[in-house]
Write an enzyme that holds these catalytic residues in place. Structure first.
Site, PDB file in Angstrom:
ATOM      1  N   ARG A   1      -1.043 -29.399 -27.538  1.00  0.00           N
ATOM      2  CA  ARG A   1       0.035 -30.305 -28.041  1.00  0.00           C
ATOM      3  C   ARG A   1       0.066 -31.407 -29.273  1.00  0.00           C
ATOM      4  O   ARG A   1       0.470 -31.132 -30.527  1.00  0.00           O
ATOM      5  CB  ARG A   1       0.409 -32.049 -27.779  1.00  0.00           C
ATOM      6  CG  ARG A   1       1.111 -31.394 -26.236  1.00  0.00           C
ATOM      7  CD  ARG A   1       2.055 -32.750 -25.793  1.00  0.00           C
ATOM      8  NE  ARG A   1       0.639 -32.943 -24.662  1.00  0.00           N
ATOM      9  CZ  ARG A   1       0.774 -33.964 -23.767  1.00  0.00           C
ATOM     10  NH1 ARG A   1       1.710 -34.708 -23.390  1.00  0.00           N
ATOM     11  NH2 ARG A   1      -0.173 -34.235 -23.601  1.00  0.00           N
TER      12      ARG A   1
ATOM     13  N   ILE B   1      -5.494 -23.304 -12.965  1.00  0.00           N
ATOM     14  CA  ILE B   1      -6.070 -25.034 -11.858  1.00  0.00           C
ATOM     15  C   ILE B   1      -5.189 -25.890 -12.813  1.00  0.00           C
ATOM     16  O   ILE B   1      -5.799 -27.028 -12.024  1.00  0.00           O
ATOM     17  CB  ILE B   1      -7.120 -24.564 -12.265  1.00  0.00           C
ATOM     18  CG1 ILE B   1      -7.717 -25.154 -13.894  1.00  0.00           C
ATOM     19  CG2 ILE B   1      -8.330 -23.673 -12.296  1.00  0.00           C
ATOM     20  CD1 ILE B   1      -9.193 -26.056 -14.394  1.00  0.00           C
ATOM     21  N   ALA B   2      -4.005 -25.879 -12.819  1.00  0.00           N
ATOM     22  CA  ALA B   2      -2.884 -27.550 -13.597  1.00  0.00           C
ATOM     23  C   ALA B   2      -2.401 -27.895 -12.226  1.00  0.00           C
ATOM     24  O   ALA B   2      -2.347 -28.453 -11.242  1.00  0.00           O
ATOM     25  CB  ALA B   2      -2.317 -27.455 -14.605  1.00  0.00           C
ATOM     26  N   ARG B   3      -1.428 -26.743 -12.467  1.00  0.00           N
ATOM     27  CA  ARG B   3      -0.180 -27.421 -11.600  1.00  0.00           C
ATOM     28  C   ARG B   3       0.577 -26.087 -11.279  1.00  0.00           C
ATOM     29  O   ARG B   3       0.896 -25.413 -12.701  1.00  0.00           O
ATOM     30  CB  ARG B   3       1.268 -28.408 -11.572  1.00  0.00           C
ATOM     31  CG  ARG B   3       0.413 -29.833 -11.782  1.00  0.00           C
ATOM     32  CD  ARG B   3      -0.403 -30.149 -10.032  1.00  0.00           C
ATOM     33  NE  ARG B   3       0.118 -31.624  -9.711  1.00  0.00           N
ATOM     34  CZ  ARG B   3      -1.820 -32.100  -9.693  1.00  0.00           C
ATOM     35  NH1 ARG B   3      -2.665 -31.235 -10.350  1.00  0.00           N
ATOM     36  NH2 ARG B   3      -2.348 -32.688  -9.880  1.00  0.00           N
TER      37      ARG B   3
ATOM     38  N   GLU C   1       2.450 -25.752  -2.772  1.00  0.00           N
ATOM     39  CA  GLU C   1       1.976 -26.005  -2.031  1.00  0.00           C
ATOM     40  C   GLU C   1       2.552 -26.784  -0.707  1.00  0.00           C
ATOM     41  O   GLU C   1       3.433 -27.666  -1.557  1.00  0.00           O
ATOM     42  CB  GLU C   1       0.989 -27.205  -2.926  1.00  0.00           C
ATOM     43  CG  GLU C   1       1.142 -26.090  -3.477  1.00  0.00           C
ATOM     44  CD  GLU C   1      -0.591 -26.975  -4.698  1.00  0.00           C
ATOM     45  OE1 GLU C   1      -0.649 -27.618  -4.228  1.00  0.00           O
ATOM     46  OE2 GLU C   1      -0.696 -26.649  -5.524  1.00  0.00           O
TER      47      GLU C   1
ATOM     48  N   HIS D   1      -5.903 -25.355  -4.139  1.00  0.00           N
ATOM     49  CA  HIS D   1      -5.701 -26.524  -4.343  1.00  0.00           C
ATOM     50  C   HIS D   1      -6.887 -27.230  -4.563  1.00  0.00           C
ATOM     51  O   HIS D   1      -7.078 -28.402  -3.901  1.00  0.00           O
ATOM     52  CB  HIS D   1      -4.925 -27.395  -4.098  1.00  0.00           C
ATOM     53  CG  HIS D   1      -4.327 -28.553  -5.668  1.00  0.00           C
ATOM     54  ND1 HIS D   1      -3.329 -28.509  -6.154  1.00  0.00           N
ATOM     55  CD2 HIS D   1      -5.158 -28.948  -6.308  1.00  0.00           C
ATOM     56  CE1 HIS D   1      -3.241 -29.574  -6.487  1.00  0.00           C
ATOM     57  NE2 HIS D   1      -4.318 -29.990  -6.765  1.00  0.00           N
ATOM     58  N   ILE D   2      -8.110 -26.737  -4.583  1.00  0.00           N
ATOM     59  CA  ILE D   2      -9.285 -26.869  -4.603  1.00  0.00           C
ATOM     60  C   ILE D   2     -10.850 -27.822  -5.772  1.00  0.00           C
ATOM     61  O   ILE D   2     -11.755 -27.654  -5.972  1.00  0.00           O
ATOM     62  CB  ILE D   2     -10.848 -26.342  -3.639  1.00  0.00           C
ATOM     63  CG1 ILE D   2     -10.882 -24.901  -4.456  1.00  0.00           C
ATOM     64  CG2 ILE D   2     -10.094 -26.325  -2.077  1.00  0.00           C
ATOM     65  CD1 ILE D   2     -11.862 -24.224  -4.458  1.00  0.00           C
TER      66      ILE D   2
ATOM     67  N   ILE E   1     -10.118 -31.404 -19.347  1.00  0.00           N
ATOM     68  CA  ILE E   1     -10.816 -30.373 -18.403  1.00  0.00           C
ATOM     69  C   ILE E   1     -11.317 -29.212 -19.255  1.00  0.00           C
ATOM     70  O   ILE E   1     -12.016 -28.740 -19.310  1.00  0.00           O
ATOM     71  CB  ILE E   1      -9.620 -30.401 -16.659  1.00  0.00           C
ATOM     72  CG1 ILE E   1     -10.230 -31.631 -15.892  1.00  0.00           C
ATOM     73  CG2 ILE E   1     -10.524 -29.239 -16.139  1.00  0.00           C
ATOM     74  CD1 ILE E   1      -8.989 -31.339 -14.876  1.00  0.00           C
TER      75      ILE E   1
ATOM     76  N   GLY F   1      -7.321 -30.876 -23.275  1.00  0.00           N
ATOM     77  CA  GLY F   1      -7.951 -32.420 -22.481  1.00  0.00           C
ATOM     78  C   GLY F   1      -9.330 -32.319 -22.080  1.00  0.00           C
ATOM     79  O   GLY F   1     -10.060 -31.537 -22.153  1.00  0.00           O
TER      80      GLY F   1
HETATM   81  C1  DGY Z   1      -6.367 -34.314  -9.635  1.00  0.00           C
HETATM   82  O1  DGY Z   1      -6.785 -34.784  -9.548  1.00  0.00           O
HETATM   83  O2  DGY Z   1      -4.998 -34.140  -9.849  1.00  0.00           O
HETATM   84  C2  DGY Z   1      -6.127 -33.648  -7.983  1.00  0.00           C
HETATM   85  O3  DGY Z   1      -5.235 -31.784  -8.834  1.00  0.00           O
HETATM   86  C3  DGY Z   1      -6.026 -33.354  -7.127  1.00  0.00           C
HETATM   87  O4  DGY Z   1      -5.161 -34.707  -7.050  1.00  0.00           O
END
Ligand code: DGY
Length: 321
Positions: free
Chosen positions: A178, A237-239, A268, A286-287, A157, A155
């Site tokens: 996808r 860096i996603a979830r 988290e 999560h920065i 990012i 996507g």
């Molecule tokens: C997002 O924008 O999804 C980041 O994880 C912070 O919320």
């Protein structure tokens, strides 16, 4: 009467203050771990809410929210919201894409470099007083330039990371998504589409940048990790739920993966002891979007979305589809 709006967490004051002229605000000065029941109680008597990923909102949280018209999520990911339940209740939901793309891609790259070049591990070692004499063999890591970068989830990012890798570091960029990008977009990014198994097998560094859903839960599990090179690095860096953290910890502890960098976690703010115990892992809290400018822009976008959702300004934009 002016509409009432709940702002669930301390955000960026400069971006919130202008709202005071338009709505009646209920804010908080302290970071708060709202329980599901407290969230329901807060939503029960407001017209709108500006919330963060900390607040999970589904049918139970809006059951008593008779006036609630809009929930503006300050973040691009919105797996904290049950969008179906909200639409069923006639509540608009919005997120904040685009404004955080480049900042989050920067963090992805920072984490990749820190992981591959053992930056935090080196610093801990130095601070512990272990640096006796310069040695040829100290902290040998993996190259970033010229290596193969794999991106799972292409996507906004993911594309930002692809540009950095291909154009900034001369990396060969492979991706899986996808849907495949148009050929001209692929060419401009310098990225090649491959199947998931090829991505896992060929990447020297793999970054996961896809939305979290039932379909992407543990997409990086033990079987996926087994397909990766033992010399590879993994950056998420996603979830947190994208990666099976116990399988990852096991692979890192047993030499089946060289190193990992995580900005997000399954539970988290709790980080598993199995991860904390590892030397070859870089952990950030999560920065991804945490630059002052970007966090300000995110709040401004959430405010715009809220006002649009309340019918006070413009037309609703950035509603998740
Ligand atoms: C997002 O924008 O999804 C980041 O994880 C912070 O919320």
């Amino acid at each position: 009467a002016r509409p009432t709006v709940w702002v669930s967490q301390p955000l960026i004051d400069a971006a919130i203050v202008p709202l005071r002229d338009r709505v009646q605000l209920r804010t908080t000065d302290t970071v708060t771990a709202w329980s599901p029941q407290q969230i329901a109680a807060q939503l029960a008597d407001v017209d709108g809410a500006i919330i963060t990923l900390n607040e999970r909102i589904g049918a139970a949280q809006v059951a008593d929210a008779a006036q609630l018209q809009v929930i503006a999520n300050v973040g691009v990911g919105y797996n904290n919201l049950d969008v179906d339940a909200l639409s069923a209740a006639g509540i608009l939901a919005s997120n904040t894409p685009d404004v955080l793309t480049e900042t989050t891609a920067d963090l992805g790259f920072a984490l990749l470099m820190a992981t591959a070049r053992r930056i935090t591990e080196s610093e801990r070692w130095l601070r512990e007083g272990q640096w006796g004499q310069w040695s040829f063999q100290t902290m040998l890591g993996a190259d970033i330039h010229g290596s193969t970068l794999g991106i799972l989830g292409m996507g906004r990012i993911g594309q930002g990371i692809a540009r950095r890798g291909a154009h900034g570091f001369g990396m060969k960029v492979l991706y899986h998504n996808r849907s495949r990008l148009p050929a001209d977009v692929e060419a401009a990014l310098g990225a090649t589409y491959v199947g998931l198994d090829t991505l896992l097998a060929q990447s020297d560094h793999l970054l996961t940048v896809l939305p979290y859903s039932a379909a992407s839960h543990h997409i990086i599990d033990a079987a996926a990790l087994a397909k990766m090179k033992p010399s590879a690095t993994l950056v998420n860096i996603a979830r947190g739920g994208i990666v099976d953290e116990l399988a990852l910890a096991d692979a890192l502890a047993n030499g089946r993966l060289a190193a990992a960098g995580l900005d997000v976690y399954e539970g988290e703010p709790n980080v598993r002891p199995e991860l904390l115990a590892l030397r070859n892992i870089v952990l950030t809290p999560h920065i991804g979007s945490a630059s002052l400018a970007t966090r300000t822009a995110m709040v401004q976008m959430a405010v715009d979305n809220l006002l649009a959702g309340l019918g006070l300004d413009g037309s609703p934009s950035h509603m998740p589809s």
